[in-house]
Motif scaffolding. Sequence first.
Motif, short mmCIF file in Angstrom:
data_model
loop_
_atom_site.label_atom_id
_atom_site.label_comp_id
_atom_site.label_asym_id
_atom_site.label_seq_id
_atom_site.Cartn_x
_atom_site.Cartn_y
_atom_site.Cartn_z
N SER A 31 -4.77 10.83 -8.02
CA SER A 31 -3.40 10.44 -7.69
C SER A 31 -3.36 9.12 -6.92
O SER A 31 -2.54 8.25 -7.20
CB SER A 31 -2.71 11.52 -6.86
OG SER A 31 -2.57 12.70 -7.61
N GLU A 32 -4.24 8.99 -5.95
CA GLU A 32 -4.28 7.76 -5.16
C GLU A 32 -4.69 6.56 -6.02
O GLU A 32 -4.12 5.48 -5.92
CB GLU A 32 -5.27 7.92 -3.99
CG GLU A 32 -5.26 6.78 -3.02
CD GLU A 32 -4.01 6.70 -2.16
OE1 GLU A 32 -3.75 5.60 -1.64
OE2 GLU A 32 -3.29 7.70 -2.02
N CYS A 33 -5.66 6.76 -6.89
CA CYS A 33 -6.10 5.69 -7.79
C CYS A 33 -5.00 5.31 -8.77
O CYS A 33 -4.75 4.13 -9.02
CB CYS A 33 -7.35 6.11 -8.55
SG CYS A 33 -8.83 6.26 -7.54
N ASN A 34 -4.36 6.29 -9.32
CA ASN A 34 -3.30 6.06 -10.30
C ASN A 34 -2.13 5.31 -9.68
O ASN A 34 -1.51 4.45 -10.30
CB ASN A 34 -2.84 7.39 -10.90
CG ASN A 34 -2.02 7.22 -12.16
OD1 ASN A 34 -2.37 6.41 -13.01
ND2 ASN A 34 -0.95 7.96 -12.27
N ARG A 35 -1.85 5.62 -8.43
CA ARG A 35 -0.73 5.00 -7.72
C ARG A 35 -0.92 3.49 -7.55
O ARG A 35 0.04 2.73 -7.57
CB ARG A 35 -0.56 5.67 -6.35
CG ARG A 35 0.72 5.29 -5.63
CD ARG A 35 0.87 6.05 -4.31
NE ARG A 35 -0.16 5.76 -3.36
CZ ARG A 35 -0.20 4.66 -2.60
NH1 ARG A 35 0.74 3.77 -2.69
NH2 ARG A 35 -1.17 4.47 -1.75
N VAL A 36 -2.17 3.05 -7.41
CA VAL A 36 -2.45 1.63 -7.21
C VAL A 36 -1.91 0.81 -8.38
O VAL A 36 -1.19 -0.17 -8.20
CB VAL A 36 -3.97 1.38 -7.03
CG1 VAL A 36 -4.29 -0.10 -7.05
CG2 VAL A 36 -4.46 2.02 -5.73
N GLY A 37 -2.25 1.21 -9.60
CA GLY A 37 -1.77 0.49 -10.78
C GLY A 37 -0.28 0.67 -10.99
O GLY A 37 0.43 -0.27 -11.36
N PHE A 38 0.20 1.86 -10.75
CA PHE A 38 1.63 2.14 -10.95
C PHE A 38 2.48 1.30 -10.01
O PHE A 38 3.49 0.73 -10.43
CB PHE A 38 1.91 3.63 -10.72
CG PHE A 38 3.33 4.02 -11.00
CD1 PHE A 38 3.74 4.29 -12.29
CD2 PHE A 38 4.25 4.10 -9.97
CE1 PHE A 38 5.06 4.64 -12.56
CE2 PHE A 38 5.58 4.44 -10.23
CZ PHE A 38 5.98 4.72 -11.53
N ASP A 39 2.05 1.21 -8.77
CA ASP A 39 2.82 0.43 -7.78
C ASP A 39 2.77 -1.07 -8.07
O ASP A 39 3.61 -1.82 -7.58
CB ASP A 39 2.28 0.68 -6.37
CG ASP A 39 2.66 2.06 -5.84
OD1 ASP A 39 3.46 2.76 -6.51
OD2 ASP A 39 2.15 2.45 -4.78
N ASP A 40 1.80 -1.49 -8.85
CA ASP A 40 1.66 -2.92 -9.16
C ASP A 40 2.09 -3.18 -10.61
O ASP A 40 1.35 -3.75 -11.39
CB ASP A 40 0.21 -3.36 -8.94
CG ASP A 40 0.04 -4.86 -9.08
OD1 ASP A 40 0.96 -5.62 -8.71
OD2 ASP A 40 -1.03 -5.27 -9.58
N GLY A 41 3.27 -2.75 -10.96
CA GLY A 41 3.81 -3.06 -12.28
C GLY A 41 3.64 -1.98 -13.33
O GLY A 41 3.62 -2.28 -14.52
N LYS A 42 3.49 -0.76 -12.91
CA LYS A 42 3.38 0.38 -13.83
C LYS A 42 2.33 0.14 -14.91
O LYS A 42 2.57 0.31 -16.09
CB LYS A 42 4.74 0.69 -14.47
CG LYS A 42 5.76 1.12 -13.46
CD LYS A 42 7.07 1.49 -14.09
CE LYS A 42 8.05 1.89 -13.01
NZ LYS A 42 9.35 2.22 -13.51
N ARG A 43 1.15 -0.25 -14.45
CA ARG A 43 0.04 -0.50 -15.35
C ARG A 43 -1.11 0.45 -15.01
O ARG A 43 -1.06 1.14 -14.00
CB ARG A 43 -0.43 -1.95 -15.23
CG ARG A 43 -0.91 -2.26 -13.81
CD ARG A 43 -1.54 -3.64 -13.72
NE ARG A 43 -1.91 -3.96 -12.36
CZ ARG A 43 -2.96 -3.45 -11.71
NH1 ARG A 43 -3.76 -2.60 -12.29
NH2 ARG A 43 -3.21 -3.80 -10.45
N GLU A 44 -2.13 0.48 -15.87
CA GLU A 44 -3.28 1.32 -15.59
C GLU A 44 -4.14 0.66 -14.51
O GLU A 44 -4.32 -0.55 -14.50
CB GLU A 44 -4.12 1.54 -16.85
CG GLU A 44 -5.23 2.54 -16.62
CD GLU A 44 -5.90 3.01 -17.89
OE1 GLU A 44 -7.14 3.02 -17.92
OE2 GLU A 44 -5.19 3.36 -18.84
N THR A 45 -4.65 1.45 -13.62
CA THR A 45 -5.50 0.97 -12.54
C THR A 45 -6.85 0.53 -13.12
O THR A 45 -7.42 1.22 -13.95
CB THR A 45 -5.72 2.08 -11.50
OG1 THR A 45 -4.44 2.59 -11.09
CG2 THR A 45 -6.46 1.58 -10.29
#
Length: 145
Positions: A31-45
Amino acid sequence: MTLINKLQQDQLTARKAKDKFTTTVLSTLYSECNRVGFDDGKRETTDGEVLKVIQKFVKNVDETMSLVEGTDKHTELSKEKDIYVQYLPSQLSTHELNKVVEHIVYVGGFSSPRDMGSVMKLLKESHDGTYDGKLAASVVKAHLG
């Protein structure tokens, strides 16, 4: 397979095996890893971002372990750390790091202490997450005089 996909797959495997502890640890990490990409433009981390999150988790566990030495919580945290560490790449030894830096300095024609930033940048591009930053800085300084 990307690192985040491996986390998700391993989480599912742990869930199917009814391993609650591993499932919880991997769910939180994913969840924490996924959030990084999501928060930066809804992309894959990216794998690099995943590694940074894992390293942060390992550092936090180490700090907590030092506070609860000799308790049951210490054993639990050790088990948690073992789960995180399996996703980290093996670290370069001092000898290997010396060889890599020597190669970068030689190929790039670097010779001045002012070139340290350039050498560190190239080292990060080619070996990000596989070396200790403080050790790398001292090795680069030694090679640049």
